[in-house]
Scaffold this motif. Structure first.
Motif, mmCIF file in Angstrom:
data_model
loop_
_atom_site.group_PDB
_atom_site.id
_atom_site.type_symbol
_atom_site.label_atom_id
_atom_site.label_comp_id
_atom_site.label_asym_id
_atom_site.label_seq_id
_atom_site.Cartn_x
_atom_site.Cartn_y
_atom_site.Cartn_z
ATOM 1 N N GLU A 112 -88.995 -1.686 70.508
ATOM 2 C CA GLU A 112 -88.314 -0.688 71.138
ATOM 3 C C GLU A 112 -87.020 -0.117 70.874
ATOM 4 O O GLU A 112 -86.078 -0.993 70.229
ATOM 5 N N ALA A 113 -86.711 1.142 70.734
ATOM 6 C CA ALA A 113 -85.456 1.591 70.283
ATOM 7 C C ALA A 113 -84.757 2.490 71.351
ATOM 8 O O ALA A 113 -85.169 3.562 71.810
ATOM 9 N N GLY A 114 -83.685 1.582 72.115
ATOM 10 C CA GLY A 114 -83.053 2.453 72.865
ATOM 11 C C GLY A 114 -82.060 3.604 72.211
ATOM 12 O O GLY A 114 -81.790 3.494 71.050
ATOM 13 N N GLY A 115 -81.958 4.750 72.991
ATOM 14 C CA GLY A 115 -81.486 5.973 72.490
ATOM 15 C C GLY A 115 -82.324 6.908 71.447
ATOM 16 O O GLY A 115 -81.725 7.986 71.345
ATOM 17 N N ARG A 116 -83.188 6.535 71.237
ATOM 18 C CA ARG A 116 -84.366 7.339 70.642
ATOM 19 C C ARG A 116 -85.184 8.094 71.615
ATOM 20 O O ARG A 116 -85.636 7.727 72.558
ATOM 21 N N ALA A 117 -85.672 9.380 71.206
ATOM 22 C CA ALA A 117 -86.216 10.119 72.082
ATOM 23 C C ALA A 117 -87.674 10.379 71.446
ATOM 24 O O ALA A 117 -88.651 10.757 72.320
ATOM 25 N N SER A 118 -87.811 9.977 70.240
ATOM 26 C CA SER A 118 -89.275 10.231 69.831
ATOM 27 C C SER A 118 -89.607 8.985 69.075
ATOM 28 O O SER A 118 -88.999 8.223 68.894
ATOM 29 N N VAL A 119 -91.157 8.887 68.725
ATOM 30 C CA VAL A 119 -91.365 7.726 68.007
ATOM 31 C C VAL A 119 -90.908 7.769 66.536
ATOM 32 O O VAL A 119 -91.069 8.656 65.848
ATOM 33 N N GLY A 120 -90.553 6.510 66.091
ATOM 34 C CA GLY A 120 -90.119 6.404 64.541
ATOM 35 C C GLY A 120 -91.026 5.618 63.621
ATOM 36 O O GLY A 120 -91.240 4.498 64.219
ATOM 37 N N VAL A 121 -91.585 6.069 62.799
ATOM 38 C CA VAL A 121 -92.446 5.413 61.794
ATOM 39 C C VAL A 121 -91.626 4.890 60.681
ATOM 40 O O VAL A 121 -90.951 5.735 59.905
ATOM 41 N N GLU A 122 -91.302 3.694 60.661
ATOM 42 C CA GLU A 122 -90.273 3.061 59.831
ATOM 43 C C GLU A 122 -90.972 3.131 58.343
ATOM 44 O O GLU A 122 -91.829 2.964 57.958
ATOM 45 N N ARG A 123 -89.814 3.753 57.523
ATOM 46 C CA ARG A 123 -90.424 3.588 56.048
ATOM 47 C C ARG A 123 -89.865 2.639 55.197
ATOM 48 O O ARG A 123 -90.160 2.091 54.109
ATOM 49 N N LEU A 124 -88.737 1.886 55.681
ATOM 50 C CA LEU A 124 -87.879 0.950 54.814
ATOM 51 C C LEU A 124 -87.421 -0.182 55.417
ATOM 52 O O LEU A 124 -86.729 0.086 56.708
ATOM 53 N N ALA A 125 -87.723 -1.300 55.039
ATOM 54 C CA ALA A 125 -87.136 -2.426 55.807
ATOM 55 C C ALA A 125 -86.211 -3.304 54.782
ATOM 56 O O ALA A 125 -86.402 -3.341 53.539
ATOM 57 N N GLY A 165 -82.747 -0.429 61.687
ATOM 58 C CA GLY A 165 -81.493 -1.181 62.144
ATOM 59 C C GLY A 165 -81.430 -2.617 61.344
ATOM 60 O O GLY A 165 -81.799 -2.662 60.234
ATOM 61 N N THR A 166 -80.523 -3.229 62.104
ATOM 62 C CA THR A 166 -80.255 -4.591 61.342
ATOM 63 C C THR A 166 -80.335 -5.642 62.373
ATOM 64 O O THR A 166 -79.977 -6.831 62.305
ATOM 65 N N TYR A 167 -81.341 -5.446 63.473
ATOM 66 C CA TYR A 167 -81.693 -6.530 64.497
ATOM 67 C C TYR A 167 -82.840 -7.023 64.149
ATOM 68 O O TYR A 167 -83.423 -7.028 63.168
ATOM 69 N N VAL A 168 -83.414 -7.659 65.179
ATOM 70 C CA VAL A 168 -84.711 -8.378 65.339
ATOM 71 C C VAL A 168 -86.006 -7.786 64.688
ATOM 72 O O VAL A 168 -86.782 -7.960 63.939
ATOM 73 N N CYS A 169 -85.852 -6.120 65.118
ATOM 74 C CA CYS A 169 -87.029 -5.245 64.635
ATOM 75 C C CYS A 169 -86.919 -5.272 62.996
ATOM 76 O O CYS A 169 -88.005 -5.506 62.525
ATOM 77 N N ASN A 170 -85.808 -4.848 62.324
ATOM 78 C CA ASN A 170 -85.781 -4.889 61.027
ATOM 79 C C ASN A 170 -85.912 -6.257 60.295
ATOM 80 O O ASN A 170 -86.649 -6.366 59.428
ATOM 81 N N ALA A 171 -85.482 -7.109 60.792
ATOM 82 C CA ALA A 171 -85.745 -8.403 60.368
ATOM 83 C C ALA A 171 -87.333 -8.879 60.352
ATOM 84 O O ALA A 171 -87.557 -9.659 59.309
ATOM 85 N N THR A 172 -87.883 -8.592 61.348
ATOM 86 C CA THR A 172 -89.365 -8.957 61.599
ATOM 87 C C THR A 172 -90.277 -8.004 60.468
ATOM 88 O O THR A 172 -91.026 -8.413 59.801
ATOM 89 N N PHE A 173 -89.703 -6.790 60.504
ATOM 90 C CA PHE A 173 -90.329 -5.666 59.528
ATOM 91 C C PHE A 173 -90.121 -6.234 58.201
ATOM 92 O O PHE A 173 -91.123 -6.156 57.201
ATOM 93 N N PHE A 174 -88.871 -6.790 57.733
ATOM 94 C CA PHE A 174 -88.711 -7.050 56.329
ATOM 95 C C PHE A 174 -89.612 -8.484 56.113
ATOM 96 O O PHE A 174 -90.064 -8.671 54.928
ATOM 97 N N ALA A 175 -89.760 -9.554 57.192
ATOM 98 C CA ALA A 175 -90.307 -10.630 57.028
ATOM 99 C C ALA A 175 -91.920 -10.405 56.901
ATOM 100 O O ALA A 175 -92.513 -10.918 56.094
ATOM 101 N N LEU A 176 -92.299 -9.241 57.637
ATOM 102 C CA LEU A 176 -93.602 -8.723 57.564
ATOM 103 C C LEU A 176 -94.064 -8.206 55.930
ATOM 104 O O LEU A 176 -95.021 -8.958 55.499
ATOM 105 N N MET A 177 -93.304 -7.427 55.650
ATOM 106 C CA MET A 177 -93.483 -6.888 54.119
ATOM 107 C C MET A 177 -93.080 -7.916 52.992
ATOM 108 O O MET A 177 -94.072 -7.963 51.997
#
Length: 215
Positions: free
Chosen positions: A73-86, A142-154
């Motif tokens: 979940e991304a507070g402050g965003r108005a559109s879906v973001g497909v992340e490219r880089l962790a 970002g640098t919160y749990v979303c990015n940490a999870t994304f990095f751990a995944l990759m």
């Protein structure tokens, strides 16, 4: 049969719901009607720097999926973001649900500085737009749990090139925000994730179109 693992997060930051998990559950409810050639498994992750990667990695080992898409979940965003880089960095602005707020530490000590998504990111964005939902390629989770999870995944899948994996951010639901604040309806979030998964399952090479920015 192809197996898809789709994850969302539980509530955090004094919210009663998390838009990502609401969207993931919505996808599961309609999956059998729209995608008969792939199995879908969903998992809810805690908004925890320590536990989210552990739960995710255990699911990957147990399920051996062909496609993994984590949703946040991304507070402050108005559109879906497909992340490219962790990125291999944690810098917490607020505490997680375990009351942990690490600052300037790596997600995985000694690992690479960053990992790329292995989803066809631009094709996913175009698929979401074709479904009538606003979407963009995002260069920062970002640098919160979303990015940490994304990095751990990759990082966990760095030696599994056949597995497609990545991260998608959905805006908060209208009921989570004040009038006029950026949000996305639940049905649109479900449509967006279905489009992302369809692209992940069917697109070979990603689109060669510009998604860059000047800043």
């Amino acid at each position: 049969m192809t197996r898809v693992l789709l994850t969302g997060f539980g509530p955090f930051d004094n919210q009663s719901v998390n838009a990502s998990w609401q969207a993931v559950r919505g996808v599961a409810q309609v999956w059998d009607a729209v995608a008969r050639d792939a199995d879908l498994v969903i998992r809810e992750l805690p908004v925890s720097f320590r536990r989210a990667p552990t739960v995710l990695e255990a699911a990957i080992v147990d399920l051996r999926p062909d496609v993994v898409v984590c949703v946040g979940e991304a507070g402050g965003r108005a559109s879906v973001g497909v992340e490219r880089l962790a990125v291999n960095l944690v810098d917490a602005r607020i505490a997680d649900v375990d009351d942990a707020s690490p600052v300037d530490v790596p997600v995985v000590a000694g690992a690479a500085v960053a990992h790329w998504s292995t989803l066809p990111v631009k094709a996913c964005v175009e698929a979401v737009r074709a479904a009538g939902v606003g979407a963009e390629v995002s260069m920062s989770a970002g640098t919160y749990v979303c990015n940490a999870t994304f990095f751990a995944l990759m990082h966990a899948l760095r030696t599994e090139p056949a597995v497609r994996a990545g991260f998608v951010h959905v805006p908060r639901l209208p009921e989570q925000v004040g009038a006029g604040a950026p949000s996305l309806g639940a049905d649109d979030a479900v449509a967006a994730l279905l489009a992302v998964l369809h692209a992940a399952l069917t697109v070979g090479e990603d689109l060669r179109v510009s998604a860059g920015s000047l800043s």
